[in-house]
Design an enzyme around this catalytic site. Sequence first.
Site, PDB file in Angstrom:
ATOM      1  N   HIS A  57      17.476 -35.210   1.063  1.00  0.00           N
ATOM      2  CA  HIS A  57      18.619 -35.321   0.141  1.00  0.00           C
ATOM      3  C   HIS A  57      18.341 -34.637  -1.201  1.00  0.00           C
ATOM      4  O   HIS A  57      19.034 -34.887  -2.177  1.00  0.00           O
ATOM      5  CB  HIS A  57      19.024 -36.795  -0.059  1.00  0.00           C
ATOM      6  CG  HIS A  57      19.661 -37.371   1.163  1.00  0.00           C
ATOM      7  ND1 HIS A  57      21.018 -37.351   1.395  1.00  0.00           N
ATOM      8  CD2 HIS A  57      19.118 -37.955   2.265  1.00  0.00           C
ATOM      9  CE1 HIS A  57      21.288 -37.915   2.569  1.00  0.00           C
ATOM     10  NE2 HIS A  57      20.133 -38.290   3.122  1.00  0.00           N
ATOM     11  N   THR A  58      17.335 -33.791  -1.221  1.00  0.00           N
ATOM     12  CA  THR A  58      17.046 -33.042  -2.449  1.00  0.00           C
ATOM     13  C   THR A  58      17.816 -31.722  -2.505  1.00  0.00           C
ATOM     14  O   THR A  58      17.974 -31.148  -3.584  1.00  0.00           O
ATOM     15  CB  THR A  58      15.533 -32.727  -2.540  1.00  0.00           C
ATOM     16  OG1 THR A  58      15.129 -32.257  -1.262  1.00  0.00           O
ATOM     17  CG2 THR A  58      14.730 -33.940  -2.909  1.00  0.00           C
ATOM     18  N   ASP A  59      18.282 -31.234  -1.326  1.00  0.00           N
ATOM     19  CA  ASP A  59      18.881 -29.882  -1.336  1.00  0.00           C
ATOM     20  C   ASP A  59      20.110 -29.809  -2.241  1.00  0.00           C
ATOM     21  O   ASP A  59      20.249 -28.887  -3.037  1.00  0.00           O
ATOM     22  CB  ASP A  59      19.175 -29.371   0.087  1.00  0.00           C
ATOM     23  CG  ASP A  59      20.109 -30.225   0.921  1.00  0.00           C
ATOM     24  OD1 ASP A  59      20.380 -31.387   0.542  1.00  0.00           O
ATOM     25  OD2 ASP A  59      20.587 -29.727   1.969  1.00  0.00           O
ATOM     26  N   ALA A 162      21.512 -36.223  16.956  1.00  0.00           N
ATOM     27  CA  ALA A 162      20.197 -36.828  16.701  1.00  0.00           C
ATOM     28  C   ALA A 162      19.629 -36.385  15.356  1.00  0.00           C
ATOM     29  O   ALA A 162      18.523 -36.755  14.991  1.00  0.00           O
ATOM     30  CB  ALA A 162      19.228 -36.461  17.822  1.00  0.00           C
ATOM     31  N   LEU A 164      18.941 -33.200  14.526  1.00  0.00           N
ATOM     32  CA  LEU A 164      18.027 -32.064  14.671  1.00  0.00           C
ATOM     33  C   LEU A 164      18.743 -30.737  14.413  1.00  0.00           C
ATOM     34  O   LEU A 164      18.267 -29.673  14.775  1.00  0.00           O
ATOM     35  CB  LEU A 164      17.379 -32.070  16.064  1.00  0.00           C
ATOM     36  CG  LEU A 164      16.570 -33.321  16.393  1.00  0.00           C
ATOM     37  CD1 LEU A 164      15.934 -33.207  17.775  1.00  0.00           C
ATOM     38  CD2 LEU A 164      15.491 -33.583  15.346  1.00  0.00           C
ATOM     39  N   SER A 166      21.714 -29.419  15.527  1.00  0.00           N
ATOM     40  CA  SER A 166      22.312 -28.618  16.599  1.00  0.00           C
ATOM     41  C   SER A 166      23.483 -27.802  16.057  1.00  0.00           C
ATOM     42  O   SER A 166      23.730 -26.688  16.511  1.00  0.00           O
ATOM     43  CB  SER A 166      22.755 -29.505  17.762  1.00  0.00           C
ATOM     44  OG  SER A 166      23.600 -30.533  17.299  1.00  0.00           O
ATOM     45  N   SER A 167      24.181 -28.323  15.042  1.00  0.00           N
ATOM     46  CA  SER A 167      25.321 -27.548  14.532  1.00  0.00           C
ATOM     47  C   SER A 167      24.857 -26.331  13.731  1.00  0.00           C
ATOM     48  O   SER A 167      25.437 -25.251  13.859  1.00  0.00           O
ATOM     49  CB  SER A 167      26.289 -28.416  13.723  1.00  0.00           C
ATOM     50  OG  SER A 167      25.607 -29.254  12.863  1.00  0.00           O
ATOM     51  N   ASP A 211      19.674 -27.324   6.399  1.00  0.00           N
ATOM     52  CA  ASP A 211      19.624 -27.106   7.849  1.00  0.00           C
ATOM     53  C   ASP A 211      19.744 -25.616   8.173  1.00  0.00           C
ATOM     54  O   ASP A 211      19.009 -25.078   8.998  1.00  0.00           O
ATOM     55  CB  ASP A 211      20.756 -27.871   8.546  1.00  0.00           C
ATOM     56  CG  ASP A 211      20.798 -29.326   8.132  1.00  0.00           C
ATOM     57  OD1 ASP A 211      19.776 -29.823   7.644  1.00  0.00           O
ATOM     58  OD2 ASP A 211      21.859 -29.956   8.288  1.00  0.00           O
TER      59      ASP A 211
HETATM   60  C1  GLA Z   1      21.683 -33.457   6.358  1.00  0.00           C
HETATM   61  C2  GLA Z   1      22.352 -32.340   5.566  1.00  0.00           C
HETATM   62  C3  GLA Z   1      21.316 -31.558   4.750  1.00  0.00           C
HETATM   63  C4  GLA Z   1      20.442 -32.488   3.908  1.00  0.00           C
HETATM   64  C5  GLA Z   1      19.915 -33.632   4.772  1.00  0.00           C
HETATM   65  C6  GLA Z   1      19.183 -34.660   3.965  1.00  0.00           C
HETATM   66  O1  GLA Z   1      20.841 -32.923   7.323  1.00  0.00           O
HETATM   67  O2  GLA Z   1      23.021 -31.455   6.442  1.00  0.00           O
HETATM   68  O3  GLA Z   1      21.977 -30.612   3.934  1.00  0.00           O
HETATM   69  O4  GLA Z   1      21.136 -32.959   2.792  1.00  0.00           O
HETATM   70  O5  GLA Z   1      20.958 -34.298   5.478  1.00  0.00           O
HETATM   71  O6  GLA Z   1      18.000 -34.151   3.463  1.00  0.00           O
END
Ligand code: GLA
Length: 421
Positions: A57-59, A162, A164, A166-167, A211
């Site tokens: 959740h830092t992005d 899950a 990981l 996929s999207s 992601d």
């Molecule tokens: C999801 C979001 C990412 C990121 C994470 C938490 O995967 O798609 O952008 O914020 O949660 O680190």
Amino acid sequence: MSQRGEVSATAGGVGATPAPGTPGAAERAVAAFVRCHGARPAYLVRSPGRVNLIGEHTDYNGGLCLPVAIDLELCLAFSPSPRATSGHGFVEVLSEHRAAPARIGLPPPPPPEPGSPGRAGAAQSGWAGYVEGVVVMAASIAGAAASRGWYGTLASDLPLGAGLSSSAALELAVARACAVVWDTGWDPIGAARLAQRAENGWVGAATGLLDQIACAAATAGHALEIDFRDLTVTAVAVPDSVVVAVVDTGTRRELVTSAYAQRRAECERAAAGLGVASLRDLGDRLPADAARRLDPVALRRARHIVTENTRVRELADALRRADLPRAGAVLLDGHRSIRDDFEVSGPELDAAVEVCRNTPGCHGARMTGGGFAGCVIALVDADSAAGFARAVVGPYRRRTGRDAVIHLCVPVGGTSLVDPR
Ligand code: GLA
């Protein structure tokens, strides 16, 4: 470092990892293409899933993250359509799990204005909406070249929902195909931004960029330290002596999207309360008077983000020095923070972390991704990995009544074009 084929273990439940000897996603995508179109595809894209080692959740707070792309992947086999002599082309993608294709007429509609809510023009829902969104965004860059169509088939070993990514794997695979057919070149960070615009502005999911950058820009054998202030990426070698065990807790949650939006809002409230544009601007510590200036919830959220940025640097440093006990301690501390301060863990994720940390060969573990459900990652000695995978299942089932699926993963490179033959 061990290869997944040697150490992969689907140790319980119904896994998405193909059992040894069964065809992987690349083979299935090509076979489906041949079945549907009676010819071999001209191209094949491999697009990995990702797990985040730390930096959760830092992005969207301008902070630091340390993801790895993993050898569970989505593959897209495709060919450009013959050049149309009249009329317009289309993009058509078939998925192995869906009867109906995603079909987008060319040229697609223009992208929505930046900042407008998602689903501004989305005609298709579910996975097809992601394909459509990327085609829309890619076509807006390609201009006249985007009149040429292409058709493809996709197969995936990534479990859905899950956490990981996929999207993101799908978005980047479609972006890669568009870049080939429309000859727009390939810049991984640019492609990641395009994919995020599709997800935010077309699909309507207000996620960060973690992601997409992890899928697009990863380097084999390395984690990727990403600085979201300026989108610089630094590859950090993951020691050969460990694998990243991805423990799928078997949980999926519906409410993740609203909780995610709430956490974003809470972080914005914390930044405003402390007089900074982004929580990253606080550096390594909260101001001494933070507790007076923030409500208790905003204080906890800010504390997680500030300490998490420090943990990203600490874990990158520990991996560079191959100091695995230190790396494991950072993971465990990260889990405590995301559970107690950011409050996005859940009973099954907590149970899986406890089970992993008490299993021989494990240096440390934490939940990964957006939270509430999905997967835990553990840093495990490669030599003990198969035994670890077998040993986790029973205690986890006793604690939660659920079957865990363990994928033993190695870091792979980002979305790439390979020879389909
Ligand atoms: C999801 C979001 C990412 C990121 C994470 C938490 O995967 O798609 O952008 O914020 O949660 O680190």
